[in-house]
Design a protein around this motif. Structure first.
Motif, PDB file in Angstrom:
ATOM      1  N   PHE A  29       0.812  -1.215   0.000  1.00 11.54           N
ATOM      2  CA  PHE A  29       0.000   0.000   0.000  1.00 11.54           C
ATOM      3  C   PHE A  29       0.850   1.271   0.000  1.00 11.54           C
ATOM      4  O   PHE A  29       0.532   2.231  -0.706  1.00 11.54           O
ATOM      5  N   GLY A  30       1.931   1.273   0.809  1.00  7.94           N
ATOM      6  CA  GLY A  30       2.716   2.489   0.992  1.00  7.94           C
ATOM      7  C   GLY A  30       3.468   2.934  -0.250  1.00  7.94           C
ATOM      8  O   GLY A  30       3.347   4.083  -0.687  1.00  7.94           O
ATOM      9  N   ILE A  31       4.253   2.022  -0.825  1.00  8.89           N
ATOM     10  CA  ILE A  31       5.083   2.384  -1.981  1.00  8.89           C
ATOM     11  C   ILE A  31       4.235   2.768  -3.202  1.00  8.89           C
ATOM     12  O   ILE A  31       4.459   3.832  -3.801  1.00  8.89           O
ATOM     13  N   PRO A  32       3.245   1.961  -3.605  1.00 10.81           N
ATOM     14  CA  PRO A  32       2.407   2.388  -4.736  1.00 10.81           C
ATOM     15  C   PRO A  32       1.672   3.705  -4.461  1.00 10.81           C
ATOM     16  O   PRO A  32       1.511   4.536  -5.361  1.00 10.81           O
ATOM     17  N   GLY A  33       1.225   3.884  -3.205  1.00 12.19           N
ATOM     18  CA  GLY A  33       0.537   5.122  -2.860  1.00 12.19           C
ATOM     19  C   GLY A  33       1.438   6.329  -2.990  1.00 12.19           C
ATOM     20  O   GLY A  33       1.024   7.378  -3.480  1.00 12.19           O
ATOM     21  N   ALA A  34       2.692   6.178  -2.545  1.00 10.20           N
ATOM     22  CA  ALA A  34       3.647   7.283  -2.637  1.00 10.20           C
ATOM     23  C   ALA A  34       3.974   7.613  -4.089  1.00 10.20           C
ATOM     24  O   ALA A  34       4.072   8.788  -4.468  1.00 10.20           O
ATOM     25  N   ILE A  35       4.135   6.586  -4.918  1.00 15.88           N
ATOM     26  CA  ILE A  35       4.448   6.810  -6.333  1.00 15.88           C
ATOM     27  C   ILE A  35       3.270   7.472  -7.051  1.00 15.88           C
ATOM     28  O   ILE A  35       3.444   8.412  -7.831  1.00 15.88           O
ATOM     29  N   SER A  36       2.064   6.996  -6.758  1.00 12.71           N
ATOM     30  CA  SER A  36       0.884   7.581  -7.387  1.00 12.71           C
ATOM     31  C   SER A  36       0.673   9.017  -6.928  1.00 12.71           C
ATOM     32  O   SER A  36       0.298   9.887  -7.721  1.00 12.71           O
ATOM     33  N   ALA A  37       0.917   9.278  -5.632  1.00 16.02           N
ATOM     34  CA  ALA A  37       0.737  10.629  -5.088  1.00 16.02           C
ATOM     35  C   ALA A  37       1.742  11.612  -5.666  1.00 16.02           C
ATOM     36  O   ALA A  37       1.469  12.812  -5.753  1.00 16.02           O
ATOM     37  N   SER A  38       2.907  11.105  -6.062  1.00 13.68           N
ATOM     38  CA  SER A  38       3.931  11.986  -6.626  1.00 13.68           C
ATOM     39  C   SER A  38       3.586  12.439  -8.035  1.00 13.68           C
ATOM     40  O   SER A  38       4.213  13.342  -8.584  1.00 13.68           O
ATOM     41  N   GLY A  39       2.597  11.792  -8.637  1.00 14.73           N
ATOM     42  CA  GLY A  39       2.176  12.171  -9.976  1.00 14.73           C
ATOM     43  C   GLY A  39       2.983  11.539 -11.087  1.00 14.73           C
ATOM     44  O   GLY A  39       2.767  11.838 -12.268  1.00 14.73           O
ATOM     45  N   ILE A  40       3.916  10.642 -10.721  1.00 18.04           N
ATOM     46  CA  ILE A  40       4.743   9.993 -11.743  1.00 18.04           C
ATOM     47  C   ILE A  40       3.885   9.068 -12.605  1.00 18.04           C
ATOM     48  O   ILE A  40       3.934   9.096 -13.834  1.00 18.04           O
ATOM     49  N   SER A  41       3.102   8.230 -11.937  1.00 18.33           N
ATOM     50  CA  SER A  41       2.223   7.308 -12.657  1.00 18.33           C
ATOM     51  C   SER A  41       1.236   6.709 -11.675  1.00 18.33           C
ATOM     52  O   SER A  41       1.406   6.819 -10.460  1.00 18.33           O
ATOM     53  N   ASP A  42       0.190   6.096 -12.223  1.00 20.76           N
ATOM     54  CA  ASP A  42      -0.782   5.398 -11.385  1.00 20.76           C
ATOM     55  C   ASP A  42      -0.263   3.980 -11.165  1.00 20.76           C
ATOM     56  O   ASP A  42      -0.672   3.037 -11.841  1.00 20.76           O
ATOM     57  N   PHE A  43       0.651   3.848 -10.220  1.00 18.15           N
ATOM     58  CA  PHE A  43       1.387   2.592 -10.036  1.00 18.15           C
ATOM     59  C   PHE A  43       0.602   1.627  -9.166  1.00 18.15           C
ATOM     60  O   PHE A  43       0.051   2.000  -8.130  1.00 18.15           O
TER      61      PHE A  43
END
Length: 231
Positions: free
Chosen positions: A80-94
């Motif tokens: 949950f944490g890592i995908p959420g952080a990546i998605s929140a950064s706007g890089i991609s919907d990981f």
């Protein structure tokens, strides 16, 4: 008693496919995580026996840090944490699959314990072996690879099999991220049949058969190693 047997037959008849599929997923996750844990454990085990204090500190931080975090928390962080952080950064919907997240979490967790197994195994080899190899002009890396590690791994095999058993049981924790292993299958079946006694009895027997088989294998390997050492 007949009612229990009838329930057992009905569950096996209706859900044997789900149970066998969950068993396959459990063994796959355990095998994948142990392979990666072996590599991770070897790397950090070598850091922990290095003469460099900096490398020792790096190895110690990893081992103590990972062992200090419960596997469930580590699984939540990765899934949950890592995908959420990546998605929140706007890089991609990981998004990350439960198999990938479970493999990473279990590999990191088991790798920390494997590192200690490697450290203890390497340190159990007489220091004279390394000194003799170095005196012949072999560099440290070759001496470790050709002389020390082959001897150390022989003594570590039973511990590695035991870690396999521990990792197999730890897969049950990963039901919290939706990984379709045996425990999650048992929960679903118990909810569908309203018969937790028989359902969890079946799950317990499945775990027992696998774990007892692996325990027997560990004892056989240990006996053969002891016989070889005696010769």
């Amino acid at each position: 008693m007949p009612a229990v047997l009838e329930s057992l037959f009905n569950i096996l008849n209706s859900y044997s496919g789900m149970l066998l599929s969950a068993l396959g997923e459990t063994l796959l996750l355990t095998l994948l995580s142990l392979i990666f844990a072996f590599v991770i454990g070897l790397f950090f085990g070598l850091l922990n026996v290095s003469k460099s204090k900096i490398l020792n500190i790096i190895g110690t931080i990893y081992v103590d840090g990972i062992r200090g975090v419960p596997l469930m928390v580590l699984a939540f962080f990765i899934y949950f944490g890592i995908p959420g952080a990546i998605s929140a950064s706007g890089i991609s919907d990981f998004k990350m699959s439960a198999l990938v997240a479970g493999t990473i979490a279990l590999s990191l967790n088991a790798g920390a314990y494997m590192a200690e197994i490697f450290r203890a195994g390497i340190q159990s080899v007489d220091k004279g072996q390394m000194e003799a190899a170095r005196s012949l002009g072999l560099p440290y890396s070759i001496s470790m690879k050709k002389v020390v590690l082959p001897q150390a791994i022989r003594t570590m095999i039973p511990s590695i099999i035991n870690q396999f058993i521990i990792s197999l049981k730890d897969t049950s924790i990963l039901m919290v991220i939706g990984f379709p292993e045996i425990t999650l299958a048992g929960k679903i079946i118990a909810g569908n049949t309203f018969d937790p006694l028989v359902t969890w009895g079946i799950v317990a027997v499945m775990y027992m058969i696998i774990i007892i088989s692996l325990s027997r294998l560990a004892k056989v390997v240990e006996r053969r190693i002891n016989v070889g050492d005696a010769r």
